[in-house]
Scaffold this motif. Structure first.
Motif, PDB file in Angstrom:
ATOM      1  N   GLN A   1       0.226  -1.297   0.285  1.00  4.25           N
ATOM      2  CA  GLN A   1      -0.424  -0.295  -0.046  1.00  4.25           C
ATOM      3  C   GLN A   1       0.981   0.914  -0.082  1.00  4.25           C
ATOM      4  O   GLN A   1       1.307   1.660   0.998  1.00  4.25           O
ATOM      5  CB  GLN A   1      -0.853   0.067   1.020  1.00  4.25           C
ATOM      6  CG  GLN A   1      -1.685  -1.252   1.330  1.00  4.25           C
ATOM      7  CD  GLN A   1      -2.843  -0.802   2.460  1.00  4.25           C
ATOM      8  OE1 GLN A   1      -2.656  -0.640   3.438  1.00  4.25           O
ATOM      9  NE2 GLN A   1      -3.680  -1.875   2.262  1.00  4.25           N
ATOM     10  N   ILE A   2       0.925   2.162  -1.155  1.00  3.45           N
ATOM     11  CA  ILE A   2       2.142   2.487  -1.201  1.00  3.45           C
ATOM     12  C   ILE A   2       1.140   4.504  -0.709  1.00  3.45           C
ATOM     13  O   ILE A   2      -0.512   4.543  -1.900  1.00  3.45           O
ATOM     14  CB  ILE A   2       2.633   2.763  -2.461  1.00  3.45           C
ATOM     15  CG1 ILE A   2       2.808   1.330  -2.384  1.00  3.45           C
ATOM     16  CG2 ILE A   2       3.334   3.349  -3.018  1.00  3.45           C
ATOM     17  CD1 ILE A   2       4.021   1.261  -3.551  1.00  3.45           C
ATOM     18  N   GLU A   3       2.058   5.255  -0.512  1.00  2.74           N
ATOM     19  CA  GLU A   3       1.429   6.714  -0.420  1.00  2.74           C
ATOM     20  C   GLU A   3       2.291   7.454  -0.634  1.00  2.74           C
ATOM     21  O   GLU A   3       3.273   7.347  -0.015  1.00  2.74           O
ATOM     22  CB  GLU A   3       0.544   6.670   0.539  1.00  2.74           C
ATOM     23  CG  GLU A   3       0.340   8.261   1.330  1.00  2.74           C
ATOM     24  CD  GLU A   3      -0.047   7.777   3.140  1.00  2.74           C
ATOM     25  OE1 GLU A   3      -1.032   9.606   2.926  1.00  2.74           O
ATOM     26  OE2 GLU A   3      -0.791   7.291   3.618  1.00  2.74           O
ATOM     27  N   LEU A   4       1.429   8.516  -1.576  1.00  4.64           N
ATOM     28  CA  LEU A   4       3.008   9.944  -1.633  1.00  4.64           C
ATOM     29  C   LEU A   4       2.963  10.980  -0.524  1.00  4.64           C
ATOM     30  O   LEU A   4       1.979  11.366  -0.369  1.00  4.64           O
ATOM     31  CB  LEU A   4       3.375  11.010  -3.107  1.00  4.64           C
ATOM     32  CG  LEU A   4       3.622  12.333  -3.113  1.00  4.64           C
ATOM     33  CD1 LEU A   4       5.166  11.835  -3.153  1.00  4.64           C
ATOM     34  CD2 LEU A   4       3.118  12.541  -4.400  1.00  4.64           C
ATOM     35  N   THR A   5       3.616  11.338   0.294  1.00  5.84           N
ATOM     36  CA  THR A   5       3.757  11.900   2.364  1.00  5.84           C
ATOM     37  C   THR A   5       4.280  13.159   2.025  1.00  5.84           C
ATOM     38  O   THR A   5       4.090  13.842   2.735  1.00  5.84           O
ATOM     39  CB  THR A   5       4.218  11.235   3.199  1.00  5.84           C
ATOM     40  OG1 THR A   5       5.239  10.342   2.551  1.00  5.84           O
ATOM     41  CG2 THR A   5       3.287   9.582   3.344  1.00  5.84           C
ATOM     42  N   ARG A   6       5.528  13.081   0.194  1.00  7.19           N
ATOM     43  CA  ARG A   6       5.458  14.407   0.526  1.00  7.19           C
ATOM     44  C   ARG A   6       6.012  15.203  -0.944  1.00  7.19           C
ATOM     45  O   ARG A   6       6.752  13.636  -1.270  1.00  7.19           O
ATOM     46  CB  ARG A   6       7.045  14.633   1.616  1.00  7.19           C
ATOM     47  CG  ARG A   6       8.179  15.987   1.451  1.00  7.19           C
ATOM     48  CD  ARG A   6       8.834  15.653   2.090  1.00  7.19           C
ATOM     49  NE  ARG A   6      10.052  16.095   2.193  1.00  7.19           N
ATOM     50  CZ  ARG A   6      11.339  16.672   2.699  1.00  7.19           C
ATOM     51  NH1 ARG A   6      11.769  15.518   2.875  1.00  7.19           N
ATOM     52  NH2 ARG A   6      12.158  17.877   2.945  1.00  7.19           N
TER      53      ARG A   6
ATOM     54  N   ALA B   1      10.852  13.534  -3.102  1.00  2.90           N
ATOM     55  CA  ALA B   1       9.885  13.338  -2.956  1.00  2.90           C
ATOM     56  C   ALA B   1       9.978  12.027  -2.242  1.00  2.90           C
ATOM     57  O   ALA B   1      10.386  11.997  -1.546  1.00  2.90           O
ATOM     58  CB  ALA B   1       9.042  12.901  -4.682  1.00  2.90           C
ATOM     59  N   GLU B   2       8.726  11.514  -1.655  1.00  3.81           N
ATOM     60  CA  GLU B   2       9.003  11.374   0.129  1.00  3.81           C
ATOM     61  C   GLU B   2       7.271   9.658  -0.598  1.00  3.81           C
ATOM     62  O   GLU B   2       6.649  11.021  -0.259  1.00  3.81           O
ATOM     63  CB  GLU B   2       9.058  11.611   1.313  1.00  3.81           C
ATOM     64  CG  GLU B   2       9.966  10.137   2.300  1.00  3.81           C
ATOM     65  CD  GLU B   2       9.206  11.156   3.232  1.00  3.81           C
ATOM     66  OE1 GLU B   2       9.838  11.614   4.146  1.00  3.81           O
ATOM     67  OE2 GLU B   2       8.456  10.816   3.940  1.00  3.81           O
ATOM     68  N   ILE B   3       7.931   8.714  -0.532  1.00  7.78           N
ATOM     69  CA  ILE B   3       6.655   7.976  -0.262  1.00  7.78           C
ATOM     70  C   ILE B   3       6.728   6.709   0.525  1.00  7.78           C
ATOM     71  O   ILE B   3       8.390   7.075   1.444  1.00  7.78           O
ATOM     72  CB  ILE B   3       6.641   7.205  -1.479  1.00  7.78           C
ATOM     73  CG1 ILE B   3       8.182   6.115  -1.958  1.00  7.78           C
ATOM     74  CG2 ILE B   3       6.633   8.275  -2.411  1.00  7.78           C
ATOM     75  CD1 ILE B   3       7.914   5.334  -3.316  1.00  7.78           C
TER      76      ILE B   3
END
Length: 483
Positions: free
Chosen positions: A92-97, A104-106
């Motif tokens: 379950q992947i989410e782009l957090t930044r 960019a941070e995932i």
């Protein structure tokens, strides 16, 4: 790409992955090129729209999102390898930044293989039945051969046990004909069984043109298990003449010149079949012993998916056969469940054992760096084609269309891993004799001694082998490929 891992619980981790813009820039440039190929702006040829106009029309965020999405698979794979985790499902992947021009941070949460200490397989000990082929077994196979090559002769007398008759069947209930319970011109050997109860007794003594009605319970179709009055009419009585068991017969049905040589070959093939069955039993018992000695948590979501796959596969098979669970249990001699609830509970347990087996075998395959040769994979394709009644080319097409190659490669590795465990375990028969089982393939057969019932002089298909704890059930993506 920097990454960290956080252990959320024994079977789930959270990866945090940074994507510096220096690494993202090639993906960003590619995203601009792809969007430029898809739009038309006055004054610009297709593919030549400048990035600043794309930003104005669609927004810079759209381009960055596309670039990050394209970078995620490689970044995720690199993080998995870096932290040496073994995923058991999709993350379950989410782009957090997303700081434009900086980083960019995932985050990726994923179920993983639990940690456990692999046992010393030399300490695993199981007991199995010895290989035993009796004279009666050999005689039965030889008799089947004689029946296969026998001839039928029409006789003008009453039918007797062993005769092959041509019959018509119909059924009524309360005097009303039952639809779909009628057949004409069916050939049947009296005493063979497998039809409605009471048929054999009703046929004995009937001559051509005579009928008899008896009460029985229907065994198939929409009226299965319903009581009915069955009428059988004999239209022809055939007496089977069996060939003499002599050298001429041996030369007709085999490569041998004498009947003694043929019978010896039948016995040898029966021994080989018994050894294959013994090997399959040993494999199952060894694997069960290993799994039973290990205690580790299973990812709930992965187990739930496996249980669901088992249920869907079995329900599909029952529906295709027109059976309910209760009807299946009434006829299945190898099932000990007394009702549907107990049956499904056993299926759930089988799914759990299958997942545990897969985890253990995959871990061993990694620890011992087990590979798969082209020859081994080709052999698997031929085995699947034989099992499914297809060609290797069709199996390759199916594999490509459904992206089964990684799963099928894992299937071969698991088989080889299981072979290693069996080689190291202590296996004895009930007589106390040590049993050597080597060259165990991924399908449970011996590499240089694979036989079929046809080779043993009978075509009744009773040499089928099925793992008691399938290690890869529910993993193919389309239930029914493996079962």
């Amino acid at each position: 790409m920097p990454s960290t891992v956080e252990q959320l619980n024994p079977t789930r981790v959270k990866l945090t992955i940074e994507l510096p813009f220096a690494d993202l820039q090639p993906r960003i440039d590619e995203a601009y090129r792809q969007i430029a190929q898809q739009i038309n702006l006055p004054g610009f040829r297709r593919g030549k729209v400048p990035p600043r106009l794309i930003d104005q029309r669609f927004g810079r965020g759209t381009v960055l999102q596309e670039a990050v999405n394209n970078a995620i698979p490689d970044a995720y794979s690199a993080a998995v390898a870096e932290h040496e985790i073994a995923p058991l499902g999709n993350p379950q992947i989410e782009l957090t930044r997303l700081d434009d021009g900086d980083v960019a941070e995932i985050t990726a949460e994923v179920d993983v293989r639990p940690e456990f200490d692999m046992p010393d397989f030399a300490t695993v000990s199981v007991e199995i039945e010895p290989v035993e082929v009796t004279d009666a077994d050999v005689d039965e196979r030889v008799e089947l051969l004689r029946q296969r090559f026998g001839t039928l002769k029409v006789v003008d007398r009453a039918a007797a046990d062993g005769d092959v008759v041509l019959i018509d069947l119909s059924a009524t209930r309360d005097g009303e004909a039952i639809a779909d319970a009628e057949t004409k011109g069916m050939q049947y050997r009296i005493g063979a069984g497998g039809m409605v109860e009471g048929l054999d007794e009703a046929l004995v003594g009937l001559s051509a043109g005579e009928s008899r009605t008896f009460s029985s319970r229907l065994v198939g179709g929409p009226h299965r298990d319903e009581d009915a009055d069955v009428t059988v009419t004999v239209t022809k009585v055939n007496e089977q003449e069996l060939p003499e068991l002599d050298d001429d017969f041996a030369q007709l049905v085999s490569e041998f010149d004498t009947v003694d040589e043929m019978v010896a070959d039948v016995r040898e093939n029966l021994v080989r079949l018994a050894r294959l069955d013994q090997a399959s039993t040993a494999r199952d018992k060894v694997l069960e012993a290993v799994i039973g000695g290990l205690d580790f948590e299973l990812p709930p979501a992965v187990l739930e998916n496996d249980v669901k796959a088992y249920h869907e596969q079995i329900e599909g098979q029952l529906n295709a056969a027109g059976l309910t669970v209760e009807q299946y249990l009434a006829d299945a001699e190898d099932e000990d469940a007394e009702n549907a609830e107990e049956f499904w509970r056993q299926i759930d347990e089988r799914a759990e054992q299958g997942l545990r087996a897969q985890i253990v075998l995959d871990r061993l395959a990694e620890d011992r760096q087990i590979g798969v040769s082209q020859e081994e994979f080709t052999q698997l394709l031929f085995q699947k084609a034989q099992q499914n009644g297809t060609s290797p080319e069709q199996e390759i097409k199916h594999m490509t269309e459904h992206n089964h190659m990684p799963e099928w490669m894992a299937e071969v590795r698991r088989g080889k891993a299981l072979g290693m465990i069996v080689d190291e375990a202590s296996i004895t028969d009930t007589n106390g004799e040590k049993v050597e089982i080597s060259r165990l393939q991924n399908d449970g057969t011996l590499a240089d001694e694979e036989e079929t019932d046809e080779d043993a002089g009978a075509g009744d298909g009773d040499a089928t082998e099925e793992a008691a704890v399938p290690a890869d059930a529910g993993k193919d993506g389309d239930a029914g490929d493996e079962a």
